[in-house]
Design a protein around this motif. Structure first.
Motif, PDB file in Angstrom:
ATOM      1  N   ARG A  88       0.836  -1.208   0.000  1.00 34.62           N
ATOM      2  CA  ARG A  88       0.000   0.000   0.000  1.00 34.62           C
ATOM      3  C   ARG A  88       0.868   1.254   0.000  1.00 34.62           C
ATOM      4  O   ARG A  88       0.535   2.249  -0.658  1.00 34.62           O
ATOM      5  CB  ARG A  88      -0.949  -0.007   1.195  1.00 34.62           C
ATOM      6  CG  ARG A  88      -2.061   1.006   1.058  1.00 34.62           C
ATOM      7  CD  ARG A  88      -3.205   0.758   2.020  1.00 34.62           C
ATOM      8  NE  ARG A  88      -3.918  -0.474   1.780  1.00 34.62           N
ATOM      9  CZ  ARG A  88      -5.237  -0.602   1.869  1.00 34.62           C
ATOM     10  NH1 ARG A  88      -5.985   0.457   2.118  1.00 34.62           N
ATOM     11  NH2 ARG A  88      -5.815  -1.773   1.685  1.00 34.62           N
ATOM     12  N   GLU A  96      -6.307  -4.758   7.040  1.00 34.21           N
ATOM     13  CA  GLU A  96      -6.826  -3.700   7.901  1.00 34.21           C
ATOM     14  C   GLU A  96      -5.695  -2.809   8.411  1.00 34.21           C
ATOM     15  O   GLU A  96      -5.815  -1.585   8.465  1.00 34.21           O
ATOM     16  CB  GLU A  96      -7.588  -4.309   9.079  1.00 34.21           C
ATOM     17  CG  GLU A  96      -8.893  -4.981   8.706  1.00 34.21           C
ATOM     18  CD  GLU A  96      -9.885  -4.006   8.110  1.00 34.21           C
ATOM     19  OE1 GLU A  96     -10.124  -2.956   8.730  1.00 34.21           O
ATOM     20  OE2 GLU A  96     -10.400  -4.276   7.007  1.00 34.21           O
ATOM     21  N   ARG A 139      -4.455  -0.387   5.750  1.00 33.37           N
ATOM     22  CA  ARG A 139      -5.410   0.719   5.578  1.00 33.37           C
ATOM     23  C   ARG A 139      -5.257   1.738   6.705  1.00 33.37           C
ATOM     24  O   ARG A 139      -5.225   2.962   6.456  1.00 33.37           O
ATOM     25  CB  ARG A 139      -6.838   0.173   5.552  1.00 33.37           C
ATOM     26  CG  ARG A 139      -7.918   1.249   5.475  1.00 33.37           C
ATOM     27  CD  ARG A 139      -9.303   0.666   5.646  1.00 33.37           C
ATOM     28  NE  ARG A 139      -9.477  -0.024   6.911  1.00 33.37           N
ATOM     29  CZ  ARG A 139      -9.692   0.600   8.079  1.00 33.37           C
ATOM     30  NH1 ARG A 139      -9.745   1.921   8.128  1.00 33.37           N
ATOM     31  NH2 ARG A 139      -9.857  -0.099   9.186  1.00 33.37           N
TER      32      ARG A 139
END
Length: 411
Positions: free
Chosen positions: A91, A234, A237
């Motif tokens: 990410r 999770e 994020r």
């Protein structure tokens, strides 16, 4: 001028002028060794002095700009090793390549020298790579990120980051500090877990202030691998959400409470031994879901270790329908209709479809080779149909059987 523009020009300037300074120094020394005129050398030395002063001035302004950075995009140094860490690295990488997001300016990676998922990802995507503990800090970074790294970050590295080093930890700290929080979440039957974004502190793991924390309900019957995959996503994020609001999160950070702290040590093969007299069906189920994908459950049979494979869970067995079954913990029975080995534990029966005894054997093969009546008649032992508990005297800290019983009311 926006901070990103200043950073880019500073970086470009350093690449352009540092070699120039080095070139003048070397040239002056060569001229002097060749006996050339002093006036020419004096001019070179004056030029070298001016360049050095200019370098010092630019470097001071560069450091000042680094320390005063107050908003993204950030220059990030990432520390990680395993698949859980790769999710956060992915990410960060996506956001670095997305100039419109304006969150990540640069991204470099620190990983262990051995072959790890993080190292493979960094090499595949040509990310600047450092091999721990040889970390090159000549570049400037705003913040560090450490995810499932397994090594204490040195204090001098932490202090080089204006916003410190953030950690993505898959538990609701202070519960399950340590290297294996997901395994202990499953093993101890926690119904709720979560992810914590915290700032690390030197010399101790998982004790720093909390910047963000979110709860996650543990799905029924999920494995540690399944829970880990979910929490990795999770956590990545939440990491980006924290980085988007980093100055605010740092300003509002909270120290961890002293109450409720617990330690999650590394899993060990010694945890895999089943104590049939003490372990319940529920505990064996949790133990399998916690470590079974990595370490097979084990027991003893006829004085030899045997691995129990393809666990099928608790099995309902009626003594009225099968009065020949023994209620002694460790008793083994082959259920032909389901091709399952049934083993008696503290409060019921659990089943396995295969074992590994010298080689992998199906339940039917193990029964025919070792438990069939024709075989039992030749055996002088009365324990042929009995698995024995193996109690090691030195189990990992926090995992002796008495403590597990105290901490798990369902045992």
């Amino acid at each position: 001028m926006e901070p990103i523009a200043e950073r880019t020009s500073t970086s470009t300037w350093r690449r352009s002028y540092v070699p120039v300074c080095a070139h003048y120094c070397n040239l002056a020394r060569r001229l002097l060794s060749q006996g050339l005129c002093s006036n020419y050398i004096t001019r070179l030395r004056r030029c070298e002095s001016n360049v050095s002063l200019f370098l010092l001035s630019r470097n001071k302004s560069f450091v000042t700009e680094t320390q005063s950075a107050s908003k993204p995009p950030w220059r990030v140094l990432f520390f990680g090793s395993d698949d859980f860490a790769v999710e956060s690295l992915k990410r960060l990488h996506v956001y670095r390549d997305d100039s419109t997001a304006g969150v990540i300016d640069s991204l470099e990676v620190v990983t262990l020298s051995r072959d790890t998922p993080v190292r493979k990802y960094a090499e595949q995507h040509r990310l600047p790579l450092h091999h721990w503990p040889d970390v090159d800090l000549s570049a400037q970074f705003d913040v560090g990120v450490v995810v499932s790294f397994g090594c204490l970050i040195k204090e001098n590295i932490i202090n080089r980051m204006p916003y410190g080093v953030l950690n993505v930890h898959p538990s609701l700290l202070p519960r399950w500090r340590g290297p294996a929080p997901i395994f202990h979440t499953i093993l101890h039957g926690d119904s709720v877990t979560g992810v914590t974004i915290m700032q690390i502190r030197p010399k101790r793991f998982d004790v720093g202030p909390i910047l963000q924390q979110e709860l996650y309900e543990v799905p029924k019957n999920c494995t540690a691998d399944e829970l880990g995959a979910t929490l990795a996503v999770e956590g990545s994020r939440m990491l980006m959400d924290t980085l988007k609001h980093l100055p605010e999160r740092v300003a509002n950070r909270k120290e961890q409470p002293k109450e409720g702290a617990s330690f999650a040590p590394k899993i060990s093969s010694r945890m895999a031994w089943i104590i049939w007299e003490e372990h319940s069906c529920d505990y064996i189920d949790r133990l399998f879901r916690a470590i079974g994908s990595r370490i097979p459950l084990k027991t003893m049979w006829m004085g030899n270790p045997i691995k129990l494979l393809d666990y099928v869970g608790k099995c309902n067995v009626s003594f009225a329908a099968a009065p020949y079954l023994s209620s002694m913990p460790g008793s083994v029975h082959y259920q032909k209709e389901s091709s399952t080995l049934l083993v008696r534990c503290k409060d019921g029966w659990v089943g396995f479809k295969a074992v590994n005894f010298k080689k992998r054997l199906s339940a039917a093969d193990f029964f025919n080779g070792y438990l069939h009546q024709s075989v039992l008649k030749k055996s002088p032992s009365t324990n042929t149909c009995l698995f024995q508990s193996y109690k090691e005297t030195h189990l990992p800290a926090g995992h002796d059987n008495n403590m597990l019983q105290r901490n798990n009311s369902s045992l």
